[in-house]
Design an enzyme around this catalytic site. Structure first.
Site: not given
Ligand SMILES: Cc1cc2nc3c(=O)[nH]c(=O)nc-3n(C[C@H](O)[C@H](O)[C@H](O)COP(=O)(O)O)c2cc1C
Ligand SMILES: CCCCC(=O)C(=O)O
Length: 401
Positions: A100, A128, A152, A178, A258, A282, A313, A315, A317, A337
């Site tokens: 994240i 991340s 990324y 990703t 991913k 995502h 991933d 959902g 919880r 989250r």
């Molecule tokens: C605020 C935020 C930032 C995220 N940033 C990334 C990231 O930088 N790289 C990535 O692969 N996934 C990112 N994700 C996706 C998460 O890795 C994951 O797939 C997602 O949070 C799963 O959903 P959930 O949190 O509702 O269970 C991000 C998700 C959130 C909520």
């Molecule tokens: C620079 C990373 C992108 C963040 C991301 O994956 C997201 O906000 O879901």
């Protein structure tokens, strides 16, 4: 003797609250409303926000809710083994923290606090590319606990290679590539707030600290120029499957792709040298209307067979959600989250609290389903909506109608 995760629950009852309200909630879905109360609106919007009308965000939860567990009784439940092996690493539980980005938007210590909280709970951290602290600093904060690096793939191969080399040198033991984000999704919360952490300087630390990235900038570059260069370099929308062999040849680390939802993509990734997959949409932040991750999981598992680690991933919880994901074919889950809400509420302690709650609930879910170990979680623990039917339940199912 090691403590069972569920002992935490007994400890809470024994300690009581002394008449005070406990500082952190224990309901894993209630973390969000508590965090919302303490976060600035734009930070909350960035973390909680979904793409579009939020259809995929809702579908992720509906997919978990529609399956029910059919627990089995009198199998003995004194001790449960939550451990799993992935890529030769023994994990305390089938749970890792999802990558994240930009975690300083919810807490000043960001990923440093999060990785410490993960280490306290014995859960591996996936960092991340878009972190707010350089990957070397986060590795140092992990204190020897397992960590993976999410990549990324930047527009410039030299920057990509540099990030991979730095991750290797800092002891990250897998790369999570990703592939679902060639562009940011259409996210109304961020659009309405006119807010993206990266443009405000959060979440670009791995670039600013990178020699190859710096090489593309004049030495006297101001903040604006740095952010503009980041925006040019960060994403690589032209990436195709044909690029994957280059990454494969670059590193001996396991590569986990991913963001796969289609069986053909899953097969292709494995043919091109991927060692594992994360079935993910995502968290509903990319393509609104896309299939729920849990619904996509069985076809991906069938496509790649049992020998390839498949994580899930989007959902997840609760402890019961983890059991459902494993019963439908996942080897482990990425937890997203809720830990960021824990970070917002109480930094390192908040993250470890959320994880202790999750692992306690998972431990109890094993006890209550009659599973002595994660390896005993199989599809026959699950029932789809409607009355039970099937070989073992035929009579009961019929008599319900
Ligand atoms: C605020 C935020 C930032 C995220 N940033 C990334 C990231 O930088 N790289 C990535 O692969 N996934 C990112 N994700 C996706 C998460 O890795 C994951 O797939 C997602 O949070 C799963 O959903 P959930 O949190 O509702 O269970 C991000 C998700 C959130 C909520
Ligand atoms: C620079 C990373 C992108 C963040 C991301 O994956 C997201 O906000 O879901």
């Amino acid at each position: 003797m090691t403590r069972a995760h569920a002992d935490m629950v007994r400890d809470i009852y024994l300690a009581g609250t002394g008449g005070r309200k406990p500082r952190m909630p224990t309901g894993l879905t209630s973390m969000e409303e508590h965090a919302r109360a303490v976060l600035p609106a734009n930070a909350y919007g960035y973390v909680a926000g979904n793409a579009g009308v939020g259809a995929t965000g809702r579908a992720n939860r509906q997919a978990f809710d529609q399956w029910r567990l059919v627990p089995r009784m009198l199998r003995g439940a004194t001790r449960r083994d939550l451990t799993v092996s992935l890529f030769g690493q023994r994990l305390a539980a089938p749970v890792l923290l999802a990558p994240i980005a930009a975690q300083t938007v919810v807490h000043p210590e960001g990923e440093l606090a999060a990785v410490r909280g993960a280490a306290d709970a014995g859960v591996p951290f996936v960092l991340s590319t878009g972190a707010s602290h350089p990957l070397e600093d986060v590795a140092a904060a992990a204190g020897g606990q397992p960590r993976w690096f999410q990549l990324y793939w930047p527009a410039h191969r030299a920057v990509c290679e540099s990030l991979v080399r730095r991750a290797e040198a800092s002891g990250y033991s897998a790369l999570v590539l990703t592939v679902d984000s060639p562009s940011f999704g259409y996210r109304p919360a961020d659009l309405d707030n006119g807010y993206l952490p990266f443009l405000n300087g959060a979440g670009i630390a791995n670039f600013v600290s990178d020699p190859e990235f710096q090489g593309g900038l004049p030495s006297d570059a101001g903040e604006r120029e740095v952010v503009e260069h980041w925006a040019r370099v960060f994403a690589n929308p032209g990436l195709t499957w044909d690029d994957l062999p280059w990454l494969r040849s670059l590193t001996g680390l396991p590569i986990v792709i991913k963001g796969v939802l289609h069986a053909d993509d899953a097969r292709r990734a494995v043919e091109l040298g991927a060692d594992g997959l994360v079935v993910s949409n995502h968290g509903g932040r990319q393509l609104d209307g896309s299939v729920a991750s849990l619904d996509a999981l069985p076809a991906v598992r069938a496509a790649v067979g049992d020998g390839v680690p498949v994580l899930l991933d989007s959902g997840v919880r609760t402890g019961s959600d983890v059991v459902k994901a494993l019963a439908l074919g996942a080897d482990a889950v990425l937890y997203g989250r809720p830990y960021v809400y824990g970070l917002a509420l109480d930094g390192q302690e908040g993250v470890s609290h959320v994880l202790r709650c999750l692992l306690a609930e998972l431990d109890l879910a094993l006890a209550l389903t009659g599973s002595g170990a994660v390896s005993e979680i199989t599809a026959d623990l699950l029932a789809p909506p409607g009355p039970l039917a099937g070989p073992g339940n035929a009579e009961g199912g019929d008599s319900c109608r």
